[in-house]
Design a protein around this motif. Sequence first.
Motif, PDB file in Angstrom:
ATOM      1  N   GLU A   1      -5.420  14.602   4.994  1.00 35.90           N
ATOM      2  CA  GLU A   1      -4.593  15.112   3.692  1.00 35.90           C
ATOM      3  C   GLU A   1      -3.662  13.881   3.280  1.00 35.90           C
ATOM      4  O   GLU A   1      -3.209  12.996   4.057  1.00 35.90           O
ATOM      5  CB  GLU A   1      -3.794  16.289   4.096  1.00 35.90           C
ATOM      6  CG  GLU A   1      -2.766  16.250   5.294  1.00 35.90           C
ATOM      7  CD  GLU A   1      -2.205  17.496   5.644  1.00 35.90           C
ATOM      8  OE1 GLU A   1      -1.302  17.997   4.907  1.00 35.90           O
ATOM      9  OE2 GLU A   1      -2.713  17.993   6.625  1.00 35.90           O
ATOM     10  N   ILE A   2      -3.252  14.051   2.020  1.00 36.38           N
ATOM     11  CA  ILE A   2      -2.286  13.106   1.399  1.00 36.38           C
ATOM     12  C   ILE A   2      -0.814  13.788   1.515  1.00 36.38           C
ATOM     13  O   ILE A   2      -0.654  15.145   1.200  1.00 36.38           O
ATOM     14  CB  ILE A   2      -2.684  12.653   0.090  1.00 36.38           C
ATOM     15  CG1 ILE A   2      -3.842  12.049   0.011  1.00 36.38           C
ATOM     16  CG2 ILE A   2      -1.404  11.950  -0.604  1.00 36.38           C
ATOM     17  CD1 ILE A   2      -4.261  11.618  -1.595  1.00 36.38           C
ATOM     18  N   THR A   3       0.140  12.883   2.038  1.00 35.78           N
ATOM     19  CA  THR A   3       1.426  13.561   2.241  1.00 35.78           C
ATOM     20  C   THR A   3       2.585  12.551   1.708  1.00 35.78           C
ATOM     21  O   THR A   3       2.328  11.376   1.718  1.00 35.78           O
ATOM     22  CB  THR A   3       1.618  13.876   3.865  1.00 35.78           C
ATOM     23  OG1 THR A   3       1.523  12.683   4.426  1.00 35.78           O
ATOM     24  CG2 THR A   3       0.711  14.821   4.386  1.00 35.78           C
ATOM     25  N   GLY A   4       3.805  13.063   1.699  1.00 36.53           N
ATOM     26  CA  GLY A   4       4.715  12.307   1.538  1.00 36.53           C
ATOM     27  C   GLY A   4       4.875  11.640   0.297  1.00 36.53           C
ATOM     28  O   GLY A   4       5.845  10.409   0.252  1.00 36.53           O
ATOM     29  N   PRO A   5       4.502  12.080  -1.046  1.00 34.25           N
ATOM     30  CA  PRO A   5       4.566  11.117  -2.091  1.00 34.25           C
ATOM     31  C   PRO A   5       6.144  10.764  -2.598  1.00 34.25           C
ATOM     32  O   PRO A   5       6.867  12.047  -2.712  1.00 34.25           O
ATOM     33  CB  PRO A   5       3.715  11.648  -3.192  1.00 34.25           C
ATOM     34  CG  PRO A   5       3.850  12.992  -2.808  1.00 34.25           C
ATOM     35  CD  PRO A   5       3.994  13.284  -1.276  1.00 34.25           C
ATOM     36  N   ALA A   6       6.581   9.746  -2.897  1.00 36.23           N
ATOM     37  CA  ALA A   6       8.028   9.505  -3.069  1.00 36.23           C
ATOM     38  C   ALA A   6       8.161   8.218  -4.020  1.00 36.23           C
ATOM     39  O   ALA A   6       7.525   7.246  -3.536  1.00 36.23           O
ATOM     40  CB  ALA A   6       8.750   9.526  -1.996  1.00 36.23           C
ATOM     41  N   PHE A   7       9.078   8.302  -4.997  1.00 35.63           N
ATOM     42  CA  PHE A   7       9.128   6.872  -5.399  1.00 35.63           C
ATOM     43  C   PHE A   7      10.247   6.162  -5.083  1.00 35.63           C
ATOM     44  O   PHE A   7      11.373   6.854  -4.754  1.00 35.63           O
ATOM     45  CB  PHE A   7       9.426   7.033  -6.989  1.00 35.63           C
ATOM     46  CG  PHE A   7       8.085   7.238  -7.828  1.00 35.63           C
ATOM     47  CD1 PHE A   7       7.186   6.250  -8.445  1.00 35.63           C
ATOM     48  CD2 PHE A   7       7.536   8.682  -8.061  1.00 35.63           C
ATOM     49  CE1 PHE A   7       6.034   6.593  -9.218  1.00 35.63           C
ATOM     50  CE2 PHE A   7       6.604   9.010  -8.678  1.00 35.63           C
ATOM     51  CZ  PHE A   7       5.673   7.972  -9.206  1.00 35.63           C
ATOM     52  N   ASN A   8      10.407   4.825  -5.020  1.00 36.44           N
ATOM     53  CA  ASN A   8      11.602   4.095  -4.864  1.00 36.44           C
ATOM     54  C   ASN A   8      12.629   4.385  -5.780  1.00 36.44           C
ATOM     55  O   ASN A   8      12.113   4.766  -6.962  1.00 36.44           O
ATOM     56  CB  ASN A   8      11.226   2.565  -4.311  1.00 36.44           C
ATOM     57  CG  ASN A   8      10.837   1.844  -5.716  1.00 36.44           C
ATOM     58  OD1 ASN A   8      10.355   2.299  -6.753  1.00 36.44           O
ATOM     59  ND2 ASN A   8      11.133   0.683  -5.835  1.00 36.44           N
ATOM     60  N   PRO A   9      13.985   3.957  -5.731  1.00 35.96           N
ATOM     61  CA  PRO A   9      14.862   4.291  -6.628  1.00 35.96           C
ATOM     62  C   PRO A   9      14.541   3.516  -8.033  1.00 35.96           C
ATOM     63  O   PRO A   9      15.069   4.298  -9.128  1.00 35.96           O
ATOM     64  CB  PRO A   9      16.063   3.521  -6.106  1.00 35.96           C
ATOM     65  CG  PRO A   9      15.807   3.682  -4.526  1.00 35.96           C
ATOM     66  CD  PRO A   9      14.434   3.481  -4.152  1.00 35.96           C
ATOM     67  N   ALA A  10      13.727   2.523  -7.993  1.00 39.10           N
ATOM     68  CA  ALA A  10      13.515   2.021  -9.192  1.00 39.10           C
ATOM     69  C   ALA A  10      12.343   2.534 -10.025  1.00 39.10           C
ATOM     70  O   ALA A  10      12.117   2.217 -11.161  1.00 39.10           O
ATOM     71  CB  ALA A  10      13.264   0.290  -9.371  1.00 39.10           C
ATOM     72  N   GLY A  11      11.715   3.364  -9.386  1.00 36.71           N
ATOM     73  CA  GLY A  11      10.631   3.849  -9.851  1.00 36.71           C
ATOM     74  C   GLY A  11       9.283   3.213 -10.031  1.00 36.71           C
ATOM     75  O   GLY A  11       8.200   3.634 -10.665  1.00 36.71           O
ATOM     76  N   ASP A  12       9.278   1.997  -9.487  1.00 36.65           N
ATOM     77  CA  ASP A  12       7.816   1.373  -9.563  1.00 36.65           C
ATOM     78  C   ASP A  12       7.096   0.949  -8.408  1.00 36.65           C
ATOM     79  O   ASP A  12       6.224   0.368  -8.666  1.00 36.65           O
ATOM     80  CB  ASP A  12       8.507  -0.092 -10.069  1.00 36.65           C
ATOM     81  CG  ASP A  12       9.377  -0.794  -9.171  1.00 36.65           C
ATOM     82  OD1 ASP A  12       9.634  -0.433  -8.181  1.00 36.65           O
ATOM     83  OD2 ASP A  12       9.530  -2.087  -9.462  1.00 36.65           O
ATOM     84  N   ARG A  13       7.481   1.802  -7.563  1.00 37.91           N
ATOM     85  CA  ARG A  13       6.539   1.941  -6.025  1.00 37.91           C
ATOM     86  C   ARG A  13       6.444   3.208  -5.921  1.00 37.91           C
ATOM     87  O   ARG A  13       7.523   4.087  -5.766  1.00 37.91           O
ATOM     88  CB  ARG A  13       7.253   0.915  -5.175  1.00 37.91           C
ATOM     89  CG  ARG A  13       7.350  -0.487  -5.643  1.00 37.91           C
ATOM     90  CD  ARG A  13       8.221  -1.174  -4.375  1.00 37.91           C
ATOM     91  NE  ARG A  13       8.582  -2.628  -4.858  1.00 37.91           N
ATOM     92  CZ  ARG A  13       8.044  -3.700  -4.512  1.00 37.91           C
ATOM     93  NH1 ARG A  13       6.992  -3.633  -3.391  1.00 37.91           N
ATOM     94  NH2 ARG A  13       8.355  -5.099  -4.847  1.00 37.91           N
ATOM     95  N   LEU A  14       5.283   3.662  -5.370  1.00 36.83           N
ATOM     96  CA  LEU A  14       5.096   5.055  -5.086  1.00 36.83           C
ATOM     97  C   LEU A  14       4.672   4.959  -3.455  1.00 36.83           C
ATOM     98  O   LEU A  14       3.598   4.252  -3.190  1.00 36.83           O
ATOM     99  CB  LEU A  14       4.088   5.741  -5.863  1.00 36.83           C
ATOM    100  CG  LEU A  14       3.389   7.086  -5.429  1.00 36.83           C
ATOM    101  CD1 LEU A  14       4.614   8.237  -5.495  1.00 36.83           C
ATOM    102  CD2 LEU A  14       2.159   7.541  -6.049  1.00 36.83           C
TER     103      LEU A  14
END
Length: 381
Positions: A341-354
Motif C-alpha cells: 500500500e502507498i503511505t506517508g505522502p508529504a511535501f518538503n517545505p518548498a513544495g518541490d519534493r514529494l
Amino acid sequence: MERRNVLRAAVVGAGSVAFGFTMTRPSFAYPAQTGTGPYGALQAADANGVRLPAGFTSRVVARSSQTVPGTSYTWHSAPDGGACFADGTGWVYTSNSEINPGGGASALRFNASGTVTGAYRILSNTRTNCAGGATPWQTWLSCEEVDRGYVYETYPLGGTAAVQRAAMGRFKHEAAACDPDRGVIYLTEDVSDGAFYRFRPTTWGDLSSGTLQVLTESGGALAWATVPDPDGSPTATRNQVANTKRFNGGEGCHYADDVCFFTTKGDNRVWAYHAADNTLHIAYDDALTANPPLTGVDNITGSGSGDLFVAEDGGNLEICIITPDDVVAPFLRLSGHGSSEITGPAFNPAGDRLYFSSQRGTSGSSSAGVTFEVTGPFRGA
C-alpha cells in the motif's frame, strides 16, 4: 435507477451533508469527477518501478531493514504516515512504523540540496503507529491504530523525548490535522462505525491537557459534543455520546483554508469538513464518479496550489490528485508492488519534493518497505 444515481440521491438528502461550498480553495462541481490531471498522462515505469508524468523523477531514499545510505541507521519496517519539517536550510521527513509490537517512528534529515545527512529514531516501544499529523510548532503526532491506542507527540528535529498525550483520547487512532484558526486538532478513527473528533488543548501549543469532542448530527444539524471519558474504558469513546455521526473507516486527514479533508476507506470517500460554517461535504466518492481512478483511499496531503494528493491502499497502487476545480486523476503509480500500500505522502517545505512509501515493497513483507522521493515541477512550488 443506476447505483450511482441512487447513492447521489441519498447523499443529497442527508441533511448537512452537501456537495459544494465556497471557500478559498475553489470548488465548482463536488464531488470530484474523473478527468485529465494538470500533469498529463503517466509515463512508463522508471528504474524504481514508479510511473510518473513527464518532467518528474523518482529516487529511493530508504529501504526497510537496510542502512539508510550515508548513515549508520537501519530504516524501520512497514513505513506508514509521514510529514516534513523545516530544519534550517534543509528539512526532516518523519515516518511511522506500523508494526506491533515495536511501532514507533523514524526521521530522515536532508540538507538544502536534498542529500540525506542523517537518520534516527524519534519514537520507540509503541504499537502499530499508522498515520498522524504535523503541528505548527514542529512536532509530529504519531498515532497508534489499536483499540485504546494513544497519540504520541514526537520531536523530529531532535533533542526532546517523545511524550504520550493521553488527553487526546484512547481509541483506534489514525490521523490528525491541526486547525490553528480555531485552536483544535481533528482526529480520525479507523473502525467501520468510527467517529470524527477534535481535541481542543487548554493552551494552544501544549497538548498535555484539553477537551476531546466528537462530531454529532441531529435533525440534519452538526454539532460538537464533549466526550465524557476520553480514556475509552469501559465504553469506547465513539459510543459515549448520543447522535455521534458515524464514518466507515477513518483514514488520512489534512487541514487547509478553513477545511479539514479526511478519508474513509469503507466507502472510498474524501470528506470536507468546512469549519467556518460547521458543514460537511463529499469531495470525492468512487460511487459517484464515472470510471473512478481512486479506490482504497488512505493517507492524504495537500500542496501549496490547493491540490490534494490521496494515496491508495489497494486499487492499482496510485497516488491520485484532486484539483481545486474538482478533477481527480492519477499522479503516480507503482509497478510490481501489488501486495503493498502507498503511505506517508508529504511535501518538503518548498513544495518541490514529494515523499511517500510502499509499505511492504515488491515482496509483500513489512520488512521490505521502500521510501521514495519524487521531484518535479509541482504547481505552487
